[in-house]
Design a protein around this motif. Structure first.
Motif, mmCIF file in Angstrom:
data_model
loop_
_atom_site.group_PDB
_atom_site.id
_atom_site.type_symbol
_atom_site.label_atom_id
_atom_site.label_comp_id
_atom_site.label_asym_id
_atom_site.label_seq_id
_atom_site.Cartn_x
_atom_site.Cartn_y
_atom_site.Cartn_z
ATOM 1 N N ARG A 90 -116.273 27.876 -19.954
ATOM 2 C CA ARG A 90 -115.609 29.177 -19.929
ATOM 3 C C ARG A 90 -114.706 29.338 -21.154
ATOM 4 O O ARG A 90 -114.643 30.417 -21.769
ATOM 5 C CB ARG A 90 -114.791 29.331 -18.655
ATOM 6 N N GLY A 95 -118.677 33.756 -20.428
ATOM 7 C CA GLY A 95 -118.054 34.735 -19.558
ATOM 8 C C GLY A 95 -118.815 34.912 -18.252
ATOM 9 O O GLY A 95 -119.927 34.402 -18.083
ATOM 10 N N PRO A 96 -118.242 35.642 -17.307
ATOM 11 C CA PRO A 96 -118.889 35.854 -16.003
ATOM 12 C C PRO A 96 -120.251 36.529 -16.126
ATOM 13 O O PRO A 96 -121.202 36.138 -15.449
ATOM 14 C CB PRO A 96 -117.894 36.743 -15.257
ATOM 15 N N GLY A 97 -120.351 37.546 -16.983
ATOM 16 C CA GLY A 97 -121.621 38.243 -17.138
ATOM 17 C C GLY A 97 -122.708 37.358 -17.704
ATOM 18 O O GLY A 97 -123.855 37.382 -17.252
ATOM 19 N N ARG A 98 -122.343 36.529 -18.683
ATOM 20 C CA ARG A 98 -123.322 35.638 -19.289
ATOM 21 C C ARG A 98 -123.753 34.558 -18.292
ATOM 22 O O ARG A 98 -124.944 34.208 -18.226
ATOM 23 C CB ARG A 98 -122.703 35.008 -20.543
ATOM 24 N N LEU A 100 -123.817 34.884 -15.061
ATOM 25 C CA LEU A 100 -124.660 35.540 -14.057
ATOM 26 C C LEU A 100 -126.071 35.763 -14.595
ATOM 27 O O LEU A 100 -127.055 35.605 -13.861
ATOM 28 C CB LEU A 100 -124.030 36.873 -13.662
ATOM 29 N N ARG A 101 -126.199 36.091 -15.882
ATOM 30 C CA ARG A 101 -127.534 36.283 -16.478
ATOM 31 C C ARG A 101 -128.299 34.973 -16.537
ATOM 32 O O ARG A 101 -129.505 34.934 -16.297
ATOM 33 C CB ARG A 101 -127.396 36.885 -17.875
ATOM 34 N N ALA A 296 -126.768 34.070 -6.818
ATOM 35 C CA ALA A 296 -125.571 34.908 -6.930
ATOM 36 C C ALA A 296 -124.502 34.461 -5.943
ATOM 37 O O ALA A 296 -123.299 34.489 -6.252
ATOM 38 C CB ALA A 296 -125.938 36.371 -6.690
ATOM 39 N N LEU A 359 -121.399 39.368 -4.755
ATOM 40 C CA LEU A 359 -120.821 40.080 -5.889
ATOM 41 C C LEU A 359 -119.351 40.404 -5.653
ATOM 42 O O LEU A 359 -118.533 40.347 -6.577
ATOM 43 C CB LEU A 359 -121.611 41.357 -6.154
ATOM 44 N N SER A 363 -116.468 38.931 -8.027
ATOM 45 C CA SER A 363 -115.528 39.830 -8.715
ATOM 46 C C SER A 363 -114.079 39.466 -8.380
ATOM 47 O O SER A 363 -113.205 39.465 -9.272
ATOM 48 C CB SER A 363 -115.814 41.280 -8.316
ATOM 49 N N ARG A 367 -111.343 37.991 -11.143
ATOM 50 C CA ARG A 367 -110.175 38.838 -11.444
ATOM 51 C C ARG A 367 -108.862 38.170 -11.063
ATOM 52 O O ARG A 367 -107.883 38.273 -11.807
ATOM 53 C CB ARG A 367 -110.307 40.178 -10.703
#
Length: 369
Positions: A90, A95-98, A100-101, A296, A359, A363, A367
């Motif tokens: 990290r 990052g979180p989006g990467r 998750l992909r 997920a 999800l 999130s 956060r």
């Protein structure tokens, strides 16, 4: 990024394979022990029991694939979090989006594998297992004890409809105790054909040991009468293929997605209830995507610090989540059948619910933690 991808693939795939092998070994042992009670010196031997239990493995793999993906992914990510490797990743820009992909690409691979096993390997192995067990035990009966089918045909005498009852199917794919009721366009019974055995061929059925009963409605000049005729064999033209008959008499779990789709079309053409088969079709079509939901669900565990619980506690939580998913998935099918709900909604609801939960948890952790 390639290094991170290889790290994820190596750790997660290895953990998922380990969990899947452990589960399959357990289920194989349970099936084998269960079959030992039917082993006889002659007939159903120990080798038959072993082969039967082995043929059930692909079906178990299909059913357990999402749970194995969930537990294996949680285990791999929890280990990375416990050793602070995930924290380093990290810090290095993961990052979180990467993340998750990366997991989504792995989930798609697991989904494709689940689809191939469930649509091609498992149905064939389940059928062979049923035939092996029936043939070795001498029962010779495979699948359900009775099934009804409908057929239509245009003849020189007008439109004809047929109601076909199949008593059972033997291990060699021969049908037994077949009864065919022929009706005219007005719904009057014209003929009944009873056969001890039948073979389904392309475009016709080969009936053996046949008893044909005909009814005449009669009129003012000639009274009504019934006649019987016994024949050693009879060819009956029919549009009912071997696949349609197999779908009617064999268990639902032995049918692939394509076979279910074709059989639903046959039921719709003959105005028969297809709710049960539609639910099973959508479950089979959407079930592989549960692997995406499972990865997920596993990702939030990577954002839990080791102080929030060790690897074993997180794996236990994954097992509980997996069991709850299976229970909800099965319960939704029964409720949908009882309440006559829309089939695709019934099949998609459990996965959609767990995806929203994952999800939301992801999130919140990103956060606030």
């Amino acid at each position: 990024m390639k290094t991170v991808r290889r790290l994820f693939q190596r750790d997660i795939v290895g953990a998922v394979v380990f969990v899947a092998v452990a589960f399959l070994s357990l289920f194989f042992f349970i099936d084998f022990v269960d079959e030992l009670g039917d082993v006889r010196p002659r007939g159903y031997t120990l080798l038959h029991a072993f082969a039967y239990s082995l043929l059930l493995v692909p079906g178990h793999l299909y059913e357990l694939a999402p749970i194995a993906v969930l537990i294996g992914t949680i285990y791999a990510l929890a280990r990375l979090a416990q050793s602070s490797e995930y924290t380093i990743l990290r810090t290095g820009g993961l990052g979180p989006g990467r993340a998750l992909r990366l997991l989504a690409s792995l989930g798609l691979g697991f989904a494709l594998l689940t689809y191939l096993v469930g649509d091609y390997l498992a149905p064939v192995s389940e059928r062979e297992a049923a035939r092996l067990q029936a043939g070795a035990k001498g029962a010779q009966v495979v699948g359900r004890s009775s099934a009804w089918l409908k057929d239509h045909a245009s003849t020189p005498d007008g439109e004809r409809s047929y109601s076909v009852n199949v008593g059972a199917t033997r291990a060699d794919a021969t049908l037994q105790d077949v009864r065919i009721f022929e009706f005219d366009a007005d719904g009057r019974l014209l003929r009944r054909v009873a056969a001890a055995r039948a073979k389904v061929d392309q475009g016709h059925w080969r009936l053996e040991d046949v008893l044909v009963t005909r009814w005449s409605a009669g009129d003012a000049a000639a009274p009504a009468f019934a006649s019987e005729q016994r024949l050693p064999s009879l060819d009956w033209p029919s549009s009912l293929s071997a696949g349609v008959v197999a779908a009617a008499v064999l268990p639902l779990k032995t049918m692939s997605t394509v076979e279910l789709f074709r059989y639903i079309g046959h039921l719709a053409d003959n105005e028969q209830a297809a709710q049960q088969y539609e639910i099973q079709f959508w479950k089979r079509a959407l079930y592989p995507f549960a692997c995406l939901v499972m990865v997920a669900l596993a990702l939030p565990f990577a954002y839990l610090h080791a102080r929030a619980g060790g690897v074993s506690l997180k794996v236990f939580g994954g097992i509980m989540i997996g069991i709850s998913f299976v229970l909800l998935n099965n319960m939704a099918s029964h409720l949908g059948l009882l309440r006559n709900w829309t089939p695709w909604i019934v099949a998609a609801a459990p996965s959609a619910l767990f995806l929203l939960l994952s999800l939301a948890a992801f999130s919140w952790l990103v956060r606030y933690r």
